[in-house]
Design a protein around this motif. Sequence first.
Motif, PDB file in Angstrom:
ATOM      1  N   SER A  51      73.178  66.258  52.773  1.00 31.60           N
ATOM      2  CA  SER A  51      73.937  65.035  52.580  1.00 31.60           C
ATOM      3  C   SER A  51      74.856  64.855  53.780  1.00 31.60           C
ATOM      4  O   SER A  51      75.457  65.816  54.259  1.00 31.60           O
ATOM      5  CB  SER A  51      74.752  65.145  51.296  1.00 31.60           C
ATOM      6  OG  SER A  51      75.863  64.311  51.320  1.00 31.60           O
ATOM      7  N   GLU A  52      74.975  63.628  54.254  1.00 27.66           N
ATOM      8  CA  GLU A  52      75.824  63.383  55.417  1.00 27.66           C
ATOM      9  C   GLU A  52      77.281  63.711  55.112  1.00 27.66           C
ATOM     10  O   GLU A  52      78.002  64.220  55.969  1.00 27.66           O
ATOM     11  CB  GLU A  52      75.698  61.935  55.891  1.00 27.66           C
ATOM     12  CG  GLU A  52      76.398  61.704  57.216  1.00 27.66           C
ATOM     13  CD  GLU A  52      76.040  60.384  57.868  1.00 27.66           C
ATOM     14  OE1 GLU A  52      76.682  60.070  58.883  1.00 27.66           O
ATOM     15  OE2 GLU A  52      75.144  59.689  57.372  1.00 27.66           O
ATOM     16  N   ASP A  53      77.722  63.450  53.869  1.00 30.69           N
ATOM     17  CA  ASP A  53      79.100  63.771  53.481  1.00 30.69           C
ATOM     18  C   ASP A  53      79.379  65.264  53.618  1.00 30.69           C
ATOM     19  O   ASP A  53      80.448  65.665  54.083  1.00 30.69           O
ATOM     20  CB  ASP A  53      79.365  63.331  52.041  1.00 30.69           C
ATOM     21  CG  ASP A  53      79.286  61.824  51.874  1.00 30.69           C
ATOM     22  OD1 ASP A  53      79.430  61.114  52.886  1.00 30.69           O
ATOM     23  OD2 ASP A  53      79.076  61.376  50.738  1.00 30.69           O
ATOM     24  N   VAL A  54      78.423  66.088  53.209  1.00 32.60           N
ATOM     25  CA  VAL A  54      78.596  67.537  53.287  1.00 32.60           C
ATOM     26  C   VAL A  54      78.632  67.993  54.742  1.00 32.60           C
ATOM     27  O   VAL A  54      79.449  68.835  55.122  1.00 32.60           O
ATOM     28  CB  VAL A  54      77.481  68.262  52.493  1.00 32.60           C
ATOM     29  CG1 VAL A  54      77.519  69.758  52.732  1.00 32.60           C
ATOM     30  CG2 VAL A  54      77.600  67.954  51.010  1.00 32.60           C
ATOM     31  N   PHE A  55      77.770  67.420  55.577  1.00 30.05           N
ATOM     32  CA  PHE A  55      77.765  67.779  56.998  1.00 30.05           C
ATOM     33  C   PHE A  55      79.073  67.369  57.665  1.00 30.05           C
ATOM     34  O   PHE A  55      79.608  68.099  58.502  1.00 30.05           O
ATOM     35  CB  PHE A  55      76.561  67.161  57.712  1.00 30.05           C
ATOM     36  CG  PHE A  55      75.311  67.993  57.635  1.00 30.05           C
ATOM     37  CD1 PHE A  55      74.879  68.718  58.728  1.00 30.05           C
ATOM     38  CD2 PHE A  55      74.576  68.066  56.470  1.00 30.05           C
ATOM     39  CE1 PHE A  55      73.744  69.494  58.665  1.00 30.05           C
ATOM     40  CE2 PHE A  55      73.428  68.831  56.394  1.00 30.05           C
ATOM     41  CZ  PHE A  55      73.008  69.552  57.498  1.00 30.05           C
ATOM     42  N   LYS A  79      84.556  68.871  59.648  1.00 31.07           N
ATOM     43  CA  LYS A  79      86.011  68.761  59.520  1.00 31.07           C
ATOM     44  C   LYS A  79      86.655  70.128  59.288  1.00 31.07           C
ATOM     45  O   LYS A  79      87.685  70.457  59.883  1.00 31.07           O
ATOM     46  CB  LYS A  79      86.343  67.821  58.361  1.00 31.07           C
ATOM     47  CG  LYS A  79      87.808  67.557  58.185  1.00 31.07           C
ATOM     48  CD  LYS A  79      88.040  66.563  57.051  1.00 31.07           C
ATOM     49  CE  LYS A  79      89.520  66.348  56.820  1.00 31.07           C
ATOM     50  NZ  LYS A  79      89.755  65.448  55.692  1.00 31.07           N
ATOM     51  N   ARG A  80      86.037  70.948  58.429  1.00 30.30           N
ATOM     52  CA  ARG A  80      86.574  72.268  58.102  1.00 30.30           C
ATOM     53  C   ARG A  80      86.126  73.357  59.073  1.00 30.30           C
ATOM     54  O   ARG A  80      86.590  74.488  58.992  1.00 30.30           O
ATOM     55  CB  ARG A  80      86.113  72.690  56.708  1.00 30.30           C
ATOM     56  CG  ARG A  80      86.574  71.804  55.601  1.00 30.30           C
ATOM     57  CD  ARG A  80      86.042  72.360  54.295  1.00 30.30           C
ATOM     58  NE  ARG A  80      86.117  71.369  53.250  1.00 30.30           N
ATOM     59  CZ  ARG A  80      85.478  71.468  52.092  1.00 30.30           C
ATOM     60  NH1 ARG A  80      84.721  72.511  51.840  1.00 30.30           N
ATOM     61  NH2 ARG A  80      85.609  70.531  51.198  1.00 30.30           N
ATOM     62  N   VAL A 117      81.037  76.783  66.997  1.00 30.95           N
ATOM     63  CA  VAL A 117      80.176  75.603  66.905  1.00 30.95           C
ATOM     64  C   VAL A 117      80.991  74.409  67.394  1.00 30.95           C
ATOM     65  O   VAL A 117      82.017  74.068  66.816  1.00 30.95           O
ATOM     66  CB  VAL A 117      79.689  75.370  65.456  1.00 30.95           C
ATOM     67  CG1 VAL A 117      78.775  74.166  65.389  1.00 30.95           C
ATOM     68  CG2 VAL A 117      78.976  76.610  64.932  1.00 30.95           C
ATOM     69  N   SER A 118      80.518  73.765  68.469  1.00 30.65           N
ATOM     70  CA  SER A 118      81.258  72.656  69.072  1.00 30.65           C
ATOM     71  C   SER A 118      81.032  71.361  68.291  1.00 30.65           C
ATOM     72  O   SER A 118      80.130  71.254  67.459  1.00 30.65           O
ATOM     73  CB  SER A 118      80.812  72.471  70.521  1.00 30.65           C
ATOM     74  OG  SER A 118      79.471  72.029  70.557  1.00 30.65           O
ATOM     75  N   ALA A 119      81.852  70.368  68.587  1.00 33.35           N
ATOM     76  CA  ALA A 119      81.717  69.052  67.949  1.00 33.35           C
ATOM     77  C   ALA A 119      80.366  68.426  68.297  1.00 33.35           C
ATOM     78  O   ALA A 119      79.752  67.746  67.467  1.00 33.35           O
ATOM     79  CB  ALA A 119      82.854  68.140  68.389  1.00 33.35           C
ATOM     80  N   GLU A 120      79.886  68.663  69.525  1.00 32.32           N
ATOM     81  CA  GLU A 120      78.578  68.134  69.936  1.00 32.32           C
ATOM     82  C   GLU A 120      77.457  68.766  69.111  1.00 32.32           C
ATOM     83  O   GLU A 120      76.488  68.098  68.751  1.00 32.32           O
ATOM     84  CB  GLU A 120      78.330  68.383  71.428  1.00 32.32           C
ATOM     85  CG  GLU A 120      79.239  67.609  72.355  1.00 32.32           C
ATOM     86  CD  GLU A 120      80.607  68.267  72.521  1.00 32.32           C
ATOM     87  OE1 GLU A 120      80.738  69.498  72.351  1.00 32.32           O
ATOM     88  OE2 GLU A 120      81.569  67.524  72.804  1.00 32.32           O
ATOM     89  N   ASP A 121      77.591  70.075  68.819  1.00 31.79           N
ATOM     90  CA  ASP A 121      76.596  70.747  67.983  1.00 31.79           C
ATOM     91  C   ASP A 121      76.573  70.134  66.587  1.00 31.79           C
ATOM     92  O   ASP A 121      75.501  69.908  66.019  1.00 31.79           O
ATOM     93  CB  ASP A 121      76.894  72.242  67.877  1.00 31.79           C
ATOM     94  CG  ASP A 121      76.605  73.002  69.159  1.00 31.79           C
ATOM     95  OD1 ASP A 121      75.752  72.547  69.935  1.00 31.79           O
ATOM     96  OD2 ASP A 121      77.243  74.051  69.374  1.00 31.79           O
TER      97      ASP A 121
END
Length: 91
Positions: A52-56, A61-62, A73-77
């Motif tokens: 689910s996109e919400d879970v990703f 965020k966390r 894990v970077s924001a791009e990853d």
Amino acid sequence: MKQRKVPLRKCVVTNEMMPKGELVRIVRTPEGTVELDATGKKNGRGAYLTNSEDVFEAAKKRDSLSRHLQVNVSAEDYERLIAERAKVKKR
């Protein structure tokens, strides 16, 4: 005929136990890269997320994957994983 046991896995964001086929596996490969594992059989340390996109977005965020995969894990990853998630079909 004997009924097969359905393997259960826990989503690292929602902490829900679900059948393995309903979750998406994210893996840290032995080389240290983070990839989406569509087959569920790649070598490396894995973590499961609900597809689910919400879970990703909550994982981003966390920064849940960095903690569970023991790698930065970077924001791009995270953005790449979110884009790849849409292409993965349920098994």
